[in-house]
Design a protein around this motif. Sequence first.
Motif, PDB file in Angstrom:
ATOM      1  N   ASP A  11       1.015  -1.158   0.477  1.00 29.10           N
ATOM      2  CA  ASP A  11       0.086   0.251   0.158  1.00 29.10           C
ATOM      3  C   ASP A  11       0.644   1.076  -0.580  1.00 29.10           C
ATOM      4  N   ASN A  12       0.692   1.977  -0.801  1.00 29.54           N
ATOM      5  CA  ASN A  12       1.712   3.172  -1.619  1.00 29.54           C
ATOM      6  C   ASN A  12       0.820   4.560  -1.033  1.00 29.54           C
ATOM      7  N   GLU A  13       0.359   4.476   0.200  1.00 25.09           N
ATOM      8  CA  GLU A  13      -0.822   5.619   1.012  1.00 25.09           C
ATOM      9  C   GLU A  13       0.185   7.127   0.159  1.00 25.09           C
ATOM     10  N   PHE A  14       1.842   7.101  -0.253  1.00 27.41           N
ATOM     11  CA  PHE A  14       2.252   8.321  -0.668  1.00 27.41           C
ATOM     12  C   PHE A  14       1.174   8.989  -2.168  1.00 27.41           C
ATOM     13  N   HIS A  15       1.614   8.021  -2.909  1.00 28.81           N
ATOM     14  CA  HIS A  15       0.833   7.504  -4.425  1.00 28.81           C
ATOM     15  C   HIS A  15      -0.738   7.032  -3.823  1.00 28.81           C
ATOM     16  N   ARG A  16      -1.330   7.171  -3.372  1.00 32.82           N
ATOM     17  CA  ARG A  16      -2.091   6.499  -3.112  1.00 32.82           C
ATOM     18  C   ARG A  16      -2.859   5.183  -3.864  1.00 32.82           C
ATOM     19  N   GLN A  17      -1.691   4.210  -3.747  1.00 37.70           N
ATOM     20  CA  GLN A  17      -2.242   2.999  -4.854  1.00 37.70           C
ATOM     21  C   GLN A  17      -1.406   1.833  -3.591  1.00 37.70           C
ATOM     22  N   PHE A  18      -2.283   0.941  -4.198  1.00 33.71           N
ATOM     23  CA  PHE A  18      -1.997  -0.623  -3.988  1.00 33.71           C
ATOM     24  C   PHE A  18      -1.134  -0.906  -4.979  1.00 33.71           C
ATOM     25  N   GLU A  19       0.001  -1.650  -4.678  1.00 36.40           N
ATOM     26  CA  GLU A  19       0.785  -2.520  -5.849  1.00 36.40           C
ATOM     27  C   GLU A  19       1.518  -2.944  -6.155  1.00 36.40           C
ATOM     28  N   THR A  20       2.047  -4.051  -7.370  1.00 33.60           N
ATOM     29  CA  THR A  20       2.498  -5.988  -6.723  1.00 33.60           C
ATOM     30  C   THR A  20       3.337  -5.142  -8.427  1.00 33.60           C
ATOM     31  N   GLU A  21       4.888  -6.548  -8.269  1.00 28.18           N
ATOM     32  CA  GLU A  21       4.273  -6.967  -9.625  1.00 28.18           C
ATOM     33  C   GLU A  21       4.662  -8.525  -9.599  1.00 28.18           C
ATOM     34  N   ILE A  22       3.616  -8.297 -10.595  1.00 34.57           N
ATOM     35  CA  ILE A  22       3.359  -9.542 -12.053  1.00 34.57           C
ATOM     36  C   ILE A  22       4.402 -10.337 -12.671  1.00 34.57           C
ATOM     37  N   ASP A  23       5.386 -11.189 -12.452  1.00 34.20           N
ATOM     38  CA  ASP A  23       6.286 -11.205 -14.333  1.00 34.20           C
ATOM     39  C   ASP A  23       6.880 -10.063 -14.430  1.00 34.20           C
ATOM     40  N   GLY A  24       7.600  -9.338 -13.509  1.00 37.23           N
ATOM     41  CA  GLY A  24       7.869  -8.166 -13.860  1.00 37.23           C
ATOM     42  C   GLY A  24       8.124  -7.224 -14.161  1.00 37.23           C
ATOM     43  N   GLU A  25       5.973  -7.252 -14.149  1.00 31.07           N
ATOM     44  CA  GLU A  25       5.637  -5.801 -14.214  1.00 31.07           C
ATOM     45  C   GLU A  25       5.060  -5.305 -12.972  1.00 31.07           C
ATOM     46  N   LYS A  26       4.500  -4.236 -13.321  1.00 35.43           N
ATOM     47  CA  LYS A  26       3.915  -3.277 -11.868  1.00 35.43           C
ATOM     48  C   LYS A  26       2.612  -3.390 -12.513  1.00 35.43           C
ATOM     49  N   ALA A  27       1.873  -3.746 -11.366  1.00 33.74           N
ATOM     50  CA  ALA A  27       0.943  -3.222 -11.488  1.00 33.74           C
ATOM     51  C   ALA A  27       0.017  -2.574 -10.484  1.00 33.74           C
ATOM     52  N   LYS A  28      -1.575  -1.858 -10.805  1.00 25.14           N
ATOM     53  CA  LYS A  28      -1.556  -1.239  -9.256  1.00 25.14           C
ATOM     54  C   LYS A  28      -3.180  -0.691  -9.442  1.00 25.14           C
TER      55      LYS A  28
END
Length: 101
Positions: A11-28
Motif C-alpha cells: 500500500d503506497n500511501e504517498f501515491h495512494r495506490q496498491f502495488e504489486t509486481e507480476i512477471d516483472g511488470e508493475k500493476a496498481k
Amino acid sequence: MMQDVSLQITDNEFHRQFETEIDGEKAKIEYASQERKIFLTKVVMSDELKEKGMMNDFIEQVLAIIEERNVRVVPTSPDIAKFMRSNKLKYKSMLPAGIAL
C-alpha cells in the motif's frame, strides 16, 4: 487462468495506490480515501497480465487487505465494480450503506 496466486502487495500511501509486481511488470490499483471509505478508482495492468487472469487475483487480494482494515469500499473503477458485481455475495457487506452493485 491462474488461481490462488499469492501476490506481494504494497500500500503506497504517498501515491495512494496498491502495488504489486507480476512477471516483472508493475500493476496498481489507485485509490482515494475519506473517513472510513476507500474509493478504488483505477486498475493499471498490462493487457498481457489481464489475459492471464491476474487482474481478478490482484483485485481479490487488495479487497482482502481492505476488509482486514474494516473500511467500506466504493468501486468507482469499472473493472473493480464488475469484479465485485460478479462476486456480489462475498463483497456486498464491504459496500457503504446506500451503494449497490
